[in-house]
Design an enzyme around this catalytic site. Structure first.
Site, PDB file in Angstrom:
ATOM      1  N   PRO A  14      -4.276  44.957  -5.390  1.00 33.79           N
ATOM      2  CG  PRO A  14      -4.777  44.184  -7.512  1.00 33.79           C
ATOM      3  CD  PRO A  14      -5.047  43.929  -6.072  1.00 33.79           C
ATOM      4  CD  GLU A  15      -1.906  49.762  -2.212  1.00 35.12           C
ATOM      5  OE1 GLU A  15      -1.504  48.888  -1.441  1.00 35.12           O
ATOM      6  OE2 GLU A  15      -1.504  50.937  -2.162  1.00 35.12           O
TER       7      GLU A  15
END
Length: 273
Positions: free
Chosen positions: A2-3
């Site tokens: 996840p960013e």
């Protein structure tokens, strides 16, 4: 992994559901999820505290816990971690690693199939996030600030943008997207990006991340954010036509990371050909 957009979406989801609630207890189901060997003390340390604020710093989900002493609980989701709020009556699942019991009869659960995710409980945020760089959606992230970060560095632009000590929250997917929008080849040396391209890159970072946040990020098969609706225009689309020029998108490796680009739109600097 996840960013920024996926983590921000998680934070907004949690903020609506747990902010202002008290913690009645906790259960650590896999000790190594709580970093620095704190699993044994964790339930006692968080019990009785109030979740006064839910926030994001870089790729970390943060909970500010108010009691006699303010504590901060940071969670890094890594490859497969997710945070969800569920009724206490729902049985614990096989990959639930930490369960936090809330005052409204629900639980905050950290589920992590691959066991790479970590929780950090600290009284000093700098111990966990002190080395993280500028937030790209903050007022401090100006074109001048980006220029200062890049202009003195000779390395390739993509690994530099991935460096969390310089810019917080950017990861492999969104760096590829931003470089495509700005027409910059990922191997371009930072100090050889002209001012007009630096301005375009700054605009691309802000616009791409803002759009992705508004669309709840991208669910690229990880299941981190249910319903993520951002569709990458270049990342993961090798072999497909570029949406801008029609040429075939290529996949190369930059800094040991799979990287996607349009060879026509993002021309390699002459010295690298």
């Amino acid at each position: 992994m996840p960013e920024l957009p996926e983590v921000e979406s998680t934070v907004r989801y949690l903020r609506e559901r747990v902010e202002g609630l008290s913690i009645e207890g906790a259960q650590v189901l896999w000790d190594r999820t709580v970093a620095h060997g704190g699993a044994r003390l964790f339930p006692k340390q968080v019990a009785g505290s109030r979740i006064s604020h839910v926030f994001r710093r870089g790729k970390f989900v943060g909970l500010e816990l108010s009691a006699k002493k303010t504590l901060f609980l940071y969670t890094h989701l890594r490859m497969s971690g997710s945070l969800d709020v569920l009724p206490t009556a729902i049985p614990v699942e096989p990959h639930d690693r930490v369960v936090i019991f809330l005052s409204n009869g629900k639980t905050l659960r950290f589920n992590d199939t691959r066991k790479f995710g970590r929780m950090y409980l600290t009284a000093s945020p700098d111990d966990v996030v002190g080395d993280i760089g500028i937030e790209p959606l903050s007022e401090d992230f100006t074109p001048e600030a980006l220029g200062t970060i890049l202009s003195s560095r000779k390395g390739a632009v993509k690994p530099t943008l991935l460096n969390q000590s310089l810019i917080a929250g950017l990861g492999n997917i969104y760096v590829d997207e931003c470089l495509w929008v700005a027409n910059i080849h990922p191997l371009t040396p930072c100090n050889r990006i002209p001012p007009v391209k630096l301005a375009a890159l700054h605009s691309a970072i802000v616009s791409v991340l803002s759009k992705a946040v508004s669309l709840l990020g991208t669910d690229f098969g990880d299941g981190v954010v249910d319903g993520g609706m951002y569709s990458p225009v270049v990342y993961g689309r090798d072999g497909q036509p570029c949406q801008r020029c029609g040429m075939t998108i290529r996949r190369i490796v930059v800094g040991q990371r799979g990287t996607h680009l349009s060879p026509s739109c993002q021309r390699k600097p002459r010295a690298l050909k």
